[in-house]
Design a protein around this motif. Structure first.
Motif, PDB file in Angstrom:
ATOM      1  N   ALA A  33       0.869  -1.185   0.000  1.00 26.78           N
ATOM      2  CA  ALA A  33       0.000   0.000   0.000  1.00 26.78           C
ATOM      3  C   ALA A  33       0.897   1.223   0.000  1.00 26.78           C
ATOM      4  CB  ALA A  33      -0.925   0.007   1.209  1.00 26.78           C
ATOM      5  N   VAL A  34       0.452   2.283  -0.671  1.00 31.13           N
ATOM      6  CA  VAL A  34       1.243   3.517  -0.800  1.00 31.13           C
ATOM      7  C   VAL A  34       0.363   4.674  -0.345  1.00 31.13           C
ATOM      8  CG1 VAL A  34       2.411   5.067  -2.417  1.00 31.13           C
ATOM      9  CG2 VAL A  34       2.582   2.581  -2.725  1.00 31.13           C
ATOM     10  N   GLN A  35       0.763   5.348   0.722  1.00 31.99           N
ATOM     11  CA  GLN A  35      -0.059   6.432   1.257  1.00 31.99           C
ATOM     12  C   GLN A  35      -0.295   7.484   0.182  1.00 31.99           C
ATOM     13  OE1 GLN A  35       0.968   7.610   5.229  1.00 31.99           O
ATOM     14  NE2 GLN A  35      -0.027   9.603   5.043  1.00 31.99           N
ATOM     15  N   SER A  36      -1.568   7.910   0.038  1.00 34.69           N
ATOM     16  CA  SER A  36      -1.908   8.733  -1.133  1.00 34.69           C
ATOM     17  C   SER A  36      -2.984   9.765  -0.872  1.00 34.69           C
ATOM     18  CB  SER A  36      -2.349   7.816  -2.292  1.00 34.69           C
ATOM     19  OG  SER A  36      -3.543   7.129  -1.963  1.00 34.69           O
ATOM     20  N   GLN A  37      -3.053  10.337   0.330  1.00 33.01           N
ATOM     21  CA  GLN A  37      -4.066  11.372   0.522  1.00 33.01           C
ATOM     22  C   GLN A  37      -3.777  12.592  -0.330  1.00 33.01           C
ATOM     23  OE1 GLN A  37      -1.660  10.728   2.639  1.00 33.01           O
ATOM     24  NE2 GLN A  37      -1.417  12.248   4.229  1.00 33.01           N
ATOM     25  N   ASP A  38      -2.507  12.822  -0.641  1.00 28.55           N
ATOM     26  CA  ASP A  38      -2.126  13.920  -1.539  1.00 28.55           C
ATOM     27  C   ASP A  38      -1.901  13.291  -2.908  1.00 28.55           C
ATOM     28  OD1 ASP A  38      -1.448  16.389  -2.449  1.00 28.55           O
ATOM     29  OD2 ASP A  38       0.134  16.755  -0.968  1.00 28.55           O
ATOM     30  N   THR A  70      -8.183   3.899  -1.622  1.00 31.95           N
ATOM     31  CA  THR A  70      -9.208   3.739  -0.598  1.00 31.95           C
ATOM     32  C   THR A  70      -8.596   3.997   0.762  1.00 31.95           C
ATOM     33  OG1 THR A  70     -11.043   2.296   0.077  1.00 31.95           O
ATOM     34  CG2 THR A  70      -8.872   1.267  -0.110  1.00 31.95           C
ATOM     35  N   HIS A  71      -9.446   4.100   1.789  1.00 34.48           N
ATOM     36  CA  HIS A  71      -8.965   4.180   3.160  1.00 34.48           C
ATOM     37  C   HIS A  71      -8.675   2.773   3.654  1.00 34.48           C
ATOM     38  CE1 HIS A  71     -10.596   8.293   3.057  1.00 34.48           C
ATOM     39  NE2 HIS A  71      -9.776   8.522   4.072  1.00 34.48           N
ATOM     40  N   VAL A  72      -7.446   2.547   4.073  1.00 33.81           N
ATOM     41  CA  VAL A  72      -7.027   1.237   4.549  1.00 33.81           C
ATOM     42  C   VAL A  72      -5.761   1.427   5.375  1.00 33.81           C
ATOM     43  CG1 VAL A  72      -5.546   0.655   2.582  1.00 33.81           C
ATOM     44  CG2 VAL A  72      -6.727  -1.195   3.792  1.00 33.81           C
ATOM     45  N   LEU A  73      -5.458   0.487   6.265  1.00 29.85           N
ATOM     46  CA  LEU A  73      -4.304   0.518   7.161  1.00 29.85           C
ATOM     47  C   LEU A  73      -4.438   1.576   8.253  1.00 29.85           C
ATOM     48  CD1 LEU A  73      -1.212   0.174   4.791  1.00 29.85           C
ATOM     49  CD2 LEU A  73      -2.388  -1.644   6.001  1.00 29.85           C
ATOM     50  N   ARG A  74      -4.587   2.831   7.860  1.00 35.87           N
ATOM     51  CA  ARG A  74      -4.704   3.949   8.788  1.00 35.87           C
ATOM     52  C   ARG A  74      -5.805   4.871   8.275  1.00 35.87           C
ATOM     53  NH1 ARG A  74       0.522   3.421   7.308  1.00 35.87           N
ATOM     54  NH2 ARG A  74       0.744   5.429   6.280  1.00 35.87           N
ATOM     55  N   PRO A  75      -6.233   5.839   9.074  1.00 39.43           N
ATOM     56  CA  PRO A  75      -7.317   6.723   8.623  1.00 39.43           C
ATOM     57  C   PRO A  75      -6.862   7.705   7.540  1.00 39.43           C
ATOM     58  CG  PRO A  75      -7.217   6.643  11.017  1.00 39.43           C
ATOM     59  CD  PRO A  75      -5.935   6.043  10.505  1.00 39.43           C
ATOM     60  N   THR A  76      -6.372   7.172   6.446  1.00 42.80           N
ATOM     61  CA  THR A  76      -5.979   7.992   5.307  1.00 42.80           C
ATOM     62  C   THR A  76      -6.036   7.140   4.049  1.00 42.80           C
ATOM     63  OG1 THR A  76      -4.301   9.552   4.501  1.00 42.80           O
ATOM     64  CG2 THR A  76      -3.497   7.489   5.443  1.00 42.80           C
ATOM     65  N   LEU A 161     -14.218   1.369   4.153  1.00 44.12           N
ATOM     66  CA  LEU A 161     -13.662   0.411   5.101  1.00 44.12           C
ATOM     67  C   LEU A 161     -14.467  -0.882   5.159  1.00 44.12           C
ATOM     68  CD1 LEU A 161     -12.778   2.929   7.953  1.00 44.12           C
ATOM     69  CD2 LEU A 161     -11.145   1.689   6.527  1.00 44.12           C
ATOM     70  N   GLU A 162     -15.748  -0.794   4.812  1.00 48.53           N
ATOM     71  CA  GLU A 162     -16.587  -1.986   4.760  1.00 48.53           C
ATOM     72  C   GLU A 162     -16.411  -2.765   3.459  1.00 48.53           C
ATOM     73  OE1 GLU A 162     -18.935  -3.233   7.284  1.00 48.53           O
ATOM     74  OE2 GLU A 162     -17.325  -2.069   8.240  1.00 48.53           O
ATOM     75  N   GLY A 163     -15.561  -2.267   2.567  1.00 47.62           N
ATOM     76  CA  GLY A 163     -15.312  -2.964   1.314  1.00 47.62           C
ATOM     77  C   GLY A 163     -16.439  -2.828   0.311  1.00 47.62           C
ATOM     78  N   LEU A 164     -17.164  -1.717   0.375  1.00 53.28           N
ATOM     79  CA  LEU A 164     -18.304  -1.516  -0.521  1.00 53.28           C
ATOM     80  C   LEU A 164     -17.967  -0.580  -1.673  1.00 53.28           C
ATOM     81  CD1 LEU A 164     -21.042  -1.087   2.238  1.00 53.28           C
ATOM     82  CD2 LEU A 164     -20.586  -3.132   0.841  1.00 53.28           C
ATOM     83  N   ILE A 165     -17.212   0.472  -1.419  1.00 52.65           N
ATOM     84  CA  ILE A 165     -16.876   1.440  -2.454  1.00 52.65           C
ATOM     85  C   ILE A 165     -15.371   1.708  -2.423  1.00 52.65           C
ATOM     86  CG2 ILE A 165     -19.156   2.494  -2.236  1.00 52.65           C
ATOM     87  CD1 ILE A 165     -17.847   4.925  -0.902  1.00 52.65           C
ATOM     88  N   CYS A 166     -14.872   2.295  -3.507  1.00 48.55           N
ATOM     89  CA  CYS A 166     -13.465   2.686  -3.595  1.00 48.55           C
ATOM     90  C   CYS A 166     -13.375   3.745  -4.687  1.00 48.55           C
ATOM     91  CB  CYS A 166     -12.568   1.483  -3.906  1.00 48.55           C
ATOM     92  SG  CYS A 166     -12.855   0.734  -5.530  1.00 48.55           S
ATOM     93  N   SER A 167     -12.185   4.035  -5.144  1.00 48.28           N
ATOM     94  CA  SER A 167     -12.005   5.066  -6.163  1.00 48.28           C
ATOM     95  C   SER A 167     -12.568   4.625  -7.503  1.00 48.28           C
ATOM     96  CB  SER A 167     -10.515   5.378  -6.333  1.00 48.28           C
ATOM     97  OG  SER A 167      -9.798   4.197  -6.693  1.00 48.28           O
ATOM     98  N   GLY A 168     -13.155   5.589  -8.207  1.00 50.46           N
ATOM     99  CA  GLY A 168     -13.521   5.393  -9.598  1.00 50.46           C
ATOM    100  C   GLY A 168     -12.559   6.165 -10.487  1.00 50.46           C
ATOM    101  N   ALA A 169     -12.913   6.307 -11.752  1.00 52.09           N
ATOM    102  CA  ALA A 169     -12.099   7.102 -12.676  1.00 52.09           C
ATOM    103  C   ALA A 169     -12.344   8.581 -12.405  1.00 52.09           C
ATOM    104  CB  ALA A 169     -12.465   6.763 -14.115  1.00 52.09           C
ATOM    105  N   PRO A 170     -11.293   9.404 -12.319  1.00 54.46           N
ATOM    106  CA  PRO A 170     -11.500  10.834 -12.084  1.00 54.46           C
ATOM    107  C   PRO A 170     -12.330  11.491 -13.180  1.00 54.46           C
ATOM    108  CG  PRO A 170      -9.210  10.214 -11.698  1.00 54.46           C
ATOM    109  CD  PRO A 170      -9.869   9.034 -12.344  1.00 54.46           C
TER     110      PRO A 170
END
Length: 361
Positions: A33-38, A70-76, A161-170
């Motif tokens: 995983a690669v932190q990516s909030q920015d 997506t949000h995973v590992l930590r709150p980011t 976090l519930e595994g229902l949604i994640c990123s789509g295409a910008p």
């Protein structure tokens, strides 16, 4: 083995010395995983590990779903592989829920509200629909759910976090959400011990040498979880003691350190910086950064031979990219040449000529 050798060893495993031949997108899976909030700078963390990658190529790959966010590992947010996203969420999602439970309560998001939010978001994104956060607000409002900015953020985070949604295409410069089932239909699921063992092995393989407390910070798992993980895969890892700490790793150490100078312009949330807590000091053995090293958002980090040597900001225009650097020690002629080569590589990644301005701190 000395501290600087440990730092170079870690850089190699992170792909900063010998970039993997598999390319920038595969780097996501390699690092787990690669932190990516920015979002923009996070793409440079991938490009920095692949001399041929461009930001435009990564934008196409991300829109296509070759790697997800997506949000995973930590709150980011983190970039993750579609293959890994489900088992990572199943393993670490409950811990992240615990870490942000205070904010759920402060925002009035009780269990019933969060569950209803999940249902509304899934319905809004059904049929392959991809929507920006702003576009999700009317759907939440129609269901009588909170629509303040922080409430919508946490409702979406819960569904992630519930595994229902994640990123789509910008959509232009706007990020979207999509159903995880649409974006990662073949995602693997692992049982609890399999997931814990895999994450333990892959963290210490990609981020090692590292300590158990480093892994705890990075993963949000408890030390009891980590001890269990090491019991599961410890025969595939090795450890060494140095200066009172125990470091875990896979594989053999490098036979030698690079002749140098090796220069990197790391974005502030690169895994070499944020992937550690207890042994983060290995990148600043001269103690130049102080508290500033723990506040990386405003500045990138200049590394020379694996060590913090300065901070930088970039300014991107239609015509060029300018790197303004503050350095803690005067650079040699060879170090300046390596810096300019690194800046030029960053410029090629953006498709722009690069300019460099260096000033002492």
């Amino acid at each position: 083995m000395d501290a600087r050798s440990l730092a170079f060893w870690r850089m190699r495993n992170l792909g900063l010395l010998d970039p993997p031949a598999t390319g920038a997108v595969a780097t996501v899976g390699g690092l787990v995983a690669v932190q990516s909030q920015d979002f923009g700078p996070a793409k440079w963390s991938l490009g920095d590990r692949d001399g041929a990658a461009t930001e435009a190529q990564l934008d196409v790959a991300f829109a296509r779903g070759d790697f997800l966010r997506t949000h995973v590992l930590r709150p980011t947010w983190h970039f993750v592989s579609p293959d890994d996203i489900r088992w990572l969420l199943a393993l670490t999602g409950p811990r992240v829920h615990q870490l942000i439970a205070y904010y759920y309560r402060q925002l009035g998001l009780d269990e019933a509200t969060l569950t209803r939010g999940d249902e509304v978001l899934v319905a809004a994104l059904s049929g392959g629909t991809q929507l920006t956060r702003k576009d999700l607000v009317p759907h939440l409002a129609a269901a009588g759910l909170p629509t303040g900015n922080l409430a919508v953020t946490h409702l979406a985070m819960h569904a992630e976090l519930e595994g229902l949604i994640c990123s789509g295409a910008p959509q232009g410069k706007q990020q979207t959400y999509a159903l995880l089932a649409d974006r990662a239909p073949q995602a693997r699921m692992l049982d609890a011990d399999q997931a814990l063992g895999e994450l333990t092995l892959r963290y210490f393989t990609s981020h090692g040498p590292a300590t158990a407390k480093d892994f705890r910070w990075w993963s949000s798992l408890t030390l009891a979880d980590i001890r269990r993980g090491l019991d599961l895969v410890g025969d595939r890892l090795r450890s060494l003691s140095f200066d009172g700490l125990t470091y875990w790793f896979a594989g053999a150490p490098p036979e030698s350190v690079p002749a140098g100078p090796v220069v990197h312009l790391l974005q502030g949330y690169d895994e070499y910086i944020v992937g550690y807590s207890e042994s983060k000091f290995l990148l600043d053995l001269a103690r130049r950064g102080g508290a500033r090293l723990d506040r990386p958002a405003a500045n990138g980090v200049l590394l020379v031979d694996g060590q913090l040597t300065g901070h930088w900001r970039r300014t991107v225009t239609r015509h060029d990219v300018t790197f303004d650097l503050e350095v803690y020690a005067q650079l040699s002629a060879d170090e300046e040449a390596a810096l300019r080569a690194t800046a030029d590589r960053h410029g090629r990644f953006l498709g722009l000529p690069a300019r460099v301005s260096v000033a002492p701190r």
